[in-house]
Write a protein that holds these residues in place. Structure first.
Motif, short mmCIF file in Angstrom:
data_model
loop_
_atom_site.label_atom_id
_atom_site.label_comp_id
_atom_site.label_asym_id
_atom_site.label_seq_id
_atom_site.Cartn_x
_atom_site.Cartn_y
_atom_site.Cartn_z
N ILE A 102 -6.76 0.05 5.05
CA ILE A 102 -5.54 0.43 5.65
C ILE A 102 -5.05 1.77 4.87
O ILE A 102 -5.50 1.85 3.78
N TYR A 135 -0.51 4.22 0.39
CA TYR A 135 -1.18 4.94 1.36
C TYR A 135 -0.51 4.63 2.86
O TYR A 135 -0.22 5.77 3.57
N ASP A 160 -2.09 10.73 -4.66
CA ASP A 160 -3.04 9.65 -4.22
C ASP A 160 -3.88 9.31 -5.23
O ASP A 160 -4.33 8.12 -5.32
N TRP A 210 -7.84 -7.66 2.33
CA TRP A 210 -8.71 -8.23 1.19
C TRP A 210 -9.07 -9.50 1.66
O TRP A 210 -9.91 -10.23 1.30
N LEU A 247 -14.54 1.37 6.91
CA LEU A 247 -14.30 1.31 5.44
C LEU A 247 -13.47 0.28 5.30
O LEU A 247 -13.27 -0.19 3.96
N GLY A 248 -12.98 -0.45 6.28
CA GLY A 248 -12.07 -1.91 6.02
C GLY A 248 -10.82 -1.51 5.24
O GLY A 248 -10.30 -2.33 4.86
N SER A 275 0.75 -1.10 0.05
CA SER A 275 0.05 0.01 -0.07
C SER A 275 0.80 1.28 0.12
O SER A 275 1.49 1.43 1.12
N ASP A 291 -7.81 8.07 7.37
CA ASP A 291 -7.05 7.49 6.65
C ASP A 291 -5.64 8.12 6.64
O ASP A 291 -5.18 8.76 7.44
#
Ligand SMILES: N[C@@H](CCC(=O)N[C@@H](CS)C(=O)NCC(=O)O)C(=O)O
Length: 209
Positions: free
Chosen positions: A49, A11, A98, A34, A46-47, A9, A62
């Motif tokens: 990371i 992010y 992003d 996932w 929102l599930g 990720s 986030d």
């Protein structure tokens, strides 16, 4: 504090790099958002990371919120200037980098669908955003050492993480050929200890219908 991440990720990498650049100690928890047994939904409706769990139990997501918070901690120089316009310029670069990552994620997920279900139009749409976004980064870095102002900051973190993600997910996209000044800049960014310690790596992706 604990930072919940996934290894590919960009992010999560933003948050990791920001914490390291600020000299803040944290525990890294590797999740795969996932998978059915993912930890992320237990902390973030929102599930997704990255998620930062503070020592007193408060939770932040986030990546934009986490980096803003992290920047208020520690003695190291600020990653996001206080002054209005330079601050907005850093946030604008964050939105661009992003946004490119968002288009790459959508591309990767589209490729995870069975071949007959994949939309060439959708993939072309995401590709156009990636190409135009990287071209904007090239124009911004032209003749400069750092993207915004005279020192390393949020814009450099986000752009460096985005370029590392392009290399991981779209290795056939030769952005260095299209953007030579960005390529030279990335060499310098990637050599920083915070970037070397957070190299992205792939995880299992869902099989999408
Ligand atoms: N805007 C969010 C994006 C976070 C994000 O999309 N994370 C991905 C991993 S790269 C995720 O957790 N996806 C799981 C899902 O969408 O269910 C941020 O900046 O933190």
């Amino acid at each position: 504090m604990k930072l919940i991440i996934a290894t590919p990720s960009p992010y999560a990498r933003k948050a990791r790099v920001a914490l390291m650049e600020k000299g803040i100690t944290f525990e890294t928890i590797v999740d795969n958002p996932w998978l059915r047994e993912a930890q992320a939904p237990g902390h973030n409706p929102l599930g997704k990371i990255p998620i930062l769990v503070l020592d007193d139990g408060r939770v932040l997501h986030d990546s934009k919120v986490i980096v803003e918070y992290v920047d208020t901690l520690g003695a190291a120089p600020r990653l996001i200037p206080i002054e209005s316009w330079p601050r907005i310029e850093h946030k604008q670069m964050e939105a661009l980098a992003d946004g490119i990552c968002d288009a790459v994620v959508l591309t990767v997920l589209e490729h995870a669908r069975p071949m007959p279900a994949q939309s060439a139009d959708w993939l072309a749409r995401q590709r156009a955003k990636i190409v135009a976004g990287v071209a904007q980064c090239e124009r911004t870095i032209a003749g400069r050492e750092w993207l915004i102002g005279e020192r390393f900051g949020l814009a450099d973190i986000c752009t460096g993480c985005m370029l590392g993600y392009l290399d991981l997910r779209l290795p056939a996209f030769d952005w260095r050929e299209l953007s030579p000044q960005l390529a030279a800049y990335y060499e310098r960014i990637a050599a920083r200890a915070s970037f070397r310690a957070t190299q992205p790596s792939a995880q299992t992706l869902p099989a999408l219908g």
